[in-house]
Scaffold this active site. Structure first.
Site, PDB file in Angstrom:
ATOM      1  N   GLU A  29       0.815  -1.211   0.000  1.00 32.88           N
ATOM      2  CA  GLU A  29       0.000   0.000   0.000  1.00 32.88           C
ATOM      3  C   GLU A  29       0.857   1.272   0.000  1.00 32.88           C
ATOM      4  OE1 GLU A  29      -3.716  -0.492   2.540  1.00 32.88           O
ATOM      5  OE2 GLU A  29      -2.477  -2.136   3.274  1.00 32.88           O
ATOM      6  N   SER A 165      -6.503  -2.368   1.303  1.00 35.85           N
ATOM      7  CA  SER A 165      -6.557  -1.986  -0.115  1.00 35.85           C
ATOM      8  C   SER A 165      -6.954  -3.134  -1.024  1.00 35.85           C
ATOM      9  CB  SER A 165      -5.213  -1.386  -0.571  1.00 35.85           C
ATOM     10  OG  SER A 165      -4.995  -0.149   0.072  1.00 35.85           O
ATOM     11  N   SER A 300     -10.700   8.433  -1.308  1.00 36.03           N
ATOM     12  CA  SER A 300     -10.924   7.675  -0.073  1.00 36.03           C
ATOM     13  C   SER A 300     -12.225   8.108   0.595  1.00 36.03           C
ATOM     14  CB  SER A 300      -9.758   7.878   0.900  1.00 36.03           C
ATOM     15  OG  SER A 300      -8.547   7.383   0.363  1.00 36.03           O
TER      16      SER A 300
END
Length: 331
Positions: A29, A165, A300
């Site tokens: 990530e 993720s 996000s």
């Protein structure tokens, strides 16, 4: 709320001048963390805070010793960032930081442990099992997978027991697909969480504590264009449609908020978190997992939820850093 020594000295947010944002790391990530860190730093600078970005590397400890910031804002996703290691390092260095203490990070990062603890406090969770890679080697993968399907049925969802993720996560519709899903999962971890897949509305609920206790943010409904909220759908603009607040009944929205607040509280989290949930057609809410350092990129869900709550994202970042500074390095 008992005031800290810093608060007793009369510090205000205007006195917050220097924050170090930790971003990057060595997990898969990394790129997401870099993007999150860049956005946090830019947001702080917009409010006049001197914000620098650094990675976890050999120069960090010396930097913290010789030029300590007023607060550190870690946005390291995945291992080292969310498993408690970074929090331990910052505590050893005597530097105030945003986020949960080490023990809480470790519990939340281990998905089966977090799921069990949240379930003990009345939040429904999907049925599932957690199995190590060694079990498939020792007992034979075909026989073991057959037992899994007999027990949980189909469809299923497979994911590593740690990390985020959607790396190594696969939706499984048939018994024939399960073997490949396990191979993908074990590429990112040594243990697999295999759960019943509950079809419904996927939502993320942020929780933030700006000084008066944790409060829930509006649920964000996630509608990926391909039906699967994978890495590309999470971080490619236009690949996923978001609705905030989510298109839920009032009862389901309240249940989702309560689940997120319960997870934040019972896991001992601090400052902010994001809980992922699924809401079935009957409006029943089930807990999937929680994130102690949620993504803060342009795509996000936490920033989207803050916006839906009419909170300025930059001010949220500044207030979290200020609260860490006033809290000091002991906590």
């Amino acid at each position: 709320m008992t005031p800290t020594a810093a608060q007793q000295e009369g510090r205000t947010v205007a006195d917050l001048e220097r924050v170090l944002v930790l971003a990057g790391g060595m997990s898969p990530e990394h790129e997401v963390s870099v993007r999150s860190g860049r956005r946090v730093a830019e947001s702080l600078r917009r409010l006049g805070v001197e914000a620098h970005i650094a990675d976890i590397d050999a120069a960090l400890l010396e930097r913290l010793r010789t030029d300590p910031p007023q607060a550190v804002f870690p946005v390291l996703h995945g291992a080292s960032g969310e498993d408690g290691a970074t929090a331990e390092i910052l505590q050893l260095s005597g530097v105030p930081y945003v986020g949960a203490p080490p023990a809480a990070c470790r519990t939340a990062f281990a998905k089966p442990a977090a799921k069990a603890l949240v379930a003990q406090h009345g939040v429904p969770v999907p049925r599932g099992v957690t199995l190590p890679k060694s079990a498939f080697h020792d007992l034979g993968a075909p026989a073991l997978l057959e037992r899994v399907v007999d027990r949980l049925g189909l469809p299923l969802f497979v994911k590593p027991d740690q990390g985020g993720s959607a790396f190594g996560a696969t939706s499984v519709d048939s018994a024939e697909e399960l073997s490949a899903a396990m191979v993908s999962c074990f590429a990112y971890g040594d243990k697999a969480v295999i759960e019943e897949r509950i079809d419904g509305t996927e939502v993320a609920v942020g929780v933030v504590d700006l000084g008066d206790g944790p409060v829930d943010l509006p649920a964000v409904e996630i509608v990926p264009d391909g039906g699967v909220y994978d890495y590309a759908a999470r971080y490619t603009p236009g690949r996923t449609e978001f609705f905030s607040p989510a298109r839920l009944s009032e009862e389901a929205a309240r249940a989702a908020a309560d689940a997120a607040l319960t997870a934040h509280r019972v896991l001992g989290l601090r400052d902010y978190s994001r809980t992922d949930l699924i809401v079935d057609a009957a409006g029943r809410v089930r807990f999937l997992e929680v994130n102690v350092a949620p993504g803060l990129t342009e795509t996000s869900t936490f920033p989207l939820a803050a916006e839906a709550a009419e909170l300025d994202f930059a001010r949220v970042c500044r207030d979290l850093a200020f609260n860490a500074w006033t809290r000091g390095s002991a906590g």
